[in-house]
Design a protein around this motif. Structure first.
Motif, PDB file in Angstrom:
ATOM      1  N   ARG A 168      -4.542   4.776   1.805  1.00 43.02           N
ATOM      2  CA  ARG A 168      -5.661   3.874   1.509  1.00 43.02           C
ATOM      3  C   ARG A 168      -6.924   4.661   1.156  1.00 43.02           C
ATOM      4  O   ARG A 168      -7.609   4.352   0.186  1.00 43.02           O
ATOM      5  CB  ARG A 168      -5.929   2.975   2.728  1.00 43.02           C
ATOM      6  CG  ARG A 168      -5.941   1.506   2.337  1.00 43.02           C
ATOM      7  CD  ARG A 168      -6.497   0.625   3.426  1.00 43.02           C
ATOM      8  NE  ARG A 168      -5.516   0.316   4.446  1.00 43.02           N
ATOM      9  CZ  ARG A 168      -5.693   0.524   5.759  1.00 43.02           C
ATOM     10  NH1 ARG A 168      -6.800   1.057   6.211  1.00 43.02           N
ATOM     11  NH2 ARG A 168      -4.765   0.182   6.617  1.00 43.02           N
ATOM     12  N   GLN A 169      -7.204   5.716   1.953  1.00 45.57           N
ATOM     13  CA  GLN A 169      -8.375   6.571   1.699  1.00 45.57           C
ATOM     14  C   GLN A 169      -8.314   7.155   0.292  1.00 45.57           C
ATOM     15  O   GLN A 169      -9.295   7.142  -0.438  1.00 45.57           O
ATOM     16  CB  GLN A 169      -8.352   7.771   2.652  1.00 45.57           C
ATOM     17  CG  GLN A 169      -9.173   7.616   3.901  1.00 45.57           C
ATOM     18  CD  GLN A 169      -8.942   8.811   4.837  1.00 45.57           C
ATOM     19  OE1 GLN A 169      -8.379   9.829   4.454  1.00 45.57           O
ATOM     20  NE2 GLN A 169      -9.374   8.654   6.075  1.00 45.57           N
ATOM     21  N   GLU A 172      -9.009   4.605  -2.316  1.00 50.20           N
ATOM     22  CA  GLU A 172     -10.443   4.303  -2.407  1.00 50.20           C
ATOM     23  C   GLU A 172     -11.180   5.355  -3.227  1.00 50.20           C
ATOM     24  O   GLU A 172     -12.213   5.101  -3.818  1.00 50.20           O
ATOM     25  CB  GLU A 172     -11.066   4.217  -1.002  1.00 50.20           C
ATOM     26  CG  GLU A 172     -10.838   2.860  -0.351  1.00 50.20           C
ATOM     27  CD  GLU A 172     -11.023   2.900   1.155  1.00 50.20           C
ATOM     28  OE1 GLU A 172     -11.642   3.852   1.660  1.00 50.20           O
ATOM     29  OE2 GLU A 172     -10.529   1.960   1.821  1.00 50.20           O
ATOM     30  N   ARG A 173     -10.642   6.575  -3.213  1.00 49.73           N
ATOM     31  CA  ARG A 173     -11.261   7.653  -4.004  1.00 49.73           C
ATOM     32  C   ARG A 173     -10.691   7.718  -5.410  1.00 49.73           C
ATOM     33  O   ARG A 173     -10.895   8.689  -6.123  1.00 49.73           O
ATOM     34  CB  ARG A 173     -11.037   8.994  -3.300  1.00 49.73           C
ATOM     35  CG  ARG A 173     -12.007   9.211  -2.186  1.00 49.73           C
ATOM     36  CD  ARG A 173     -11.940  10.652  -1.703  1.00 49.73           C
ATOM     37  NE  ARG A 173     -11.845  10.670  -0.258  1.00 49.73           N
ATOM     38  CZ  ARG A 173     -10.887  11.236   0.447  1.00 49.73           C
ATOM     39  NH1 ARG A 173      -9.918  11.876  -0.174  1.00 49.73           N
ATOM     40  NH2 ARG A 173     -10.877  11.180   1.743  1.00 49.73           N
TER      41      ARG A 173
END
Ligand code: DC
Length: 237
Positions: A168-169, A172-173
């Motif tokens: 997920r991280q 997001e990037r």
């Protein structure tokens, strides 16, 4: 030391655990809540990997590994809060975002397994740990860097949950990768970090184990603050 000053003394807190267990979030929030200094030792290993990449060094080559350790020995680390954001400066350059790239991430594990690099960074971390009122996070903080910490927390979460958070991280990037690839990397990194010859990832005997697979950020912080209170109460006795 009188009892009153022992009670008043600020704590030195070690937070260890595998990648993606939520160490950074907890350590940062705890430091902010207590007004303590925050030291992210993983970011220090990442910064060495970043410099090695910049210098075009190959971690597989013996001569290059020596060069990487020399670079690590000369790096100056500064941890700062800016506008409520935590930043890492290396030799004056803000590398906070740069050390989060997938290339740096991949290289940071083999770089952290170079004995001379560990020796240099552990020495730098021990120096940073001299202050009272510090939250330091990593893999070997409770066992090697701050064996005399007032409170040691070892965070765990299932590999699937940790891979999901990482996936997920990254998304997001703007980095889109299959979840299965992230899970395989997580498992491989755990294996390498916990089986390396020096300072492998393992809980200190006196660490408190916290499993955050099913806990929210708020619940984790509340639990950690309870542990801080317990340490303070014991001091007061
Ligand atoms: O926590 P992190 O993902 O930012 O850590 C990056 C790498 O550094 C990871 O492979 C584990 C290693 N590391 C270590 O060996 N010892 C530490 N104290 C912190 C991190």
């Amino acid at each position: 030391m009188s009892q009153a000053s022992a009670e008043d003394r600020e704590l030195r807190i070690a937070i260890d655990g595998p990648a993606g267990a939520g160490k950074s979030t907890l350590a940062r929030e705890l430091a902010r809540e207590l007004g303590y200094i925050y030291v992210d030792t993983g970011a220090m290993y990442r910064a060495v990997a970043y410099k090695a990449l910049q210098a075009g060094l190959d971690v597989q080559e013996e001569a290059d590994r020596k060069r990487i350790a020399e670079i690590a020995a000369q790096m100056e680390f500064q941890f700062e809060w800016q506008d409520d954001q935590f930043r890492l400066l290396v030799d004056g350059e803000d590398v906070t975002e740069a050390v989060r790239s997938p290339e740096v991430e991949r290289l940071s594990s083999p770089v952290s397994a170079i004995p001379e690099v560990r020796q240099e960074l552990v020495a730098a971390q021990k120096a940073l740990a001299q202050v009272e009122g510090v939250v330091m996070e990593g893999r070997d903080i409770g066992t090697v860097v701050m064996p005399d910490a007032d409170l040691k927390i070892f965070l765990v979460a299932s590999p699937e949950e940790r891979a999901r958070r990482r996936w997920r991280q990254q998304r997001e990037r703007g980095i889109s990768r299959p979840y299965e690839a992230v899970l395989a990397e997580t498992i491989e990194r755990d294996r390498r970090d916990s089986t390396r010859a020096i300072n492998p990832l393992k809980p200190a005997e006196d660490a408190v184990l916290l499993d955050d697979t099913h806990l929210s950020r708020r619940e984790m912080l509340a639990r950690a603050l309870e542990l801080v209170e317990e340490v303070r109460r014991k001091r007061g006795r």
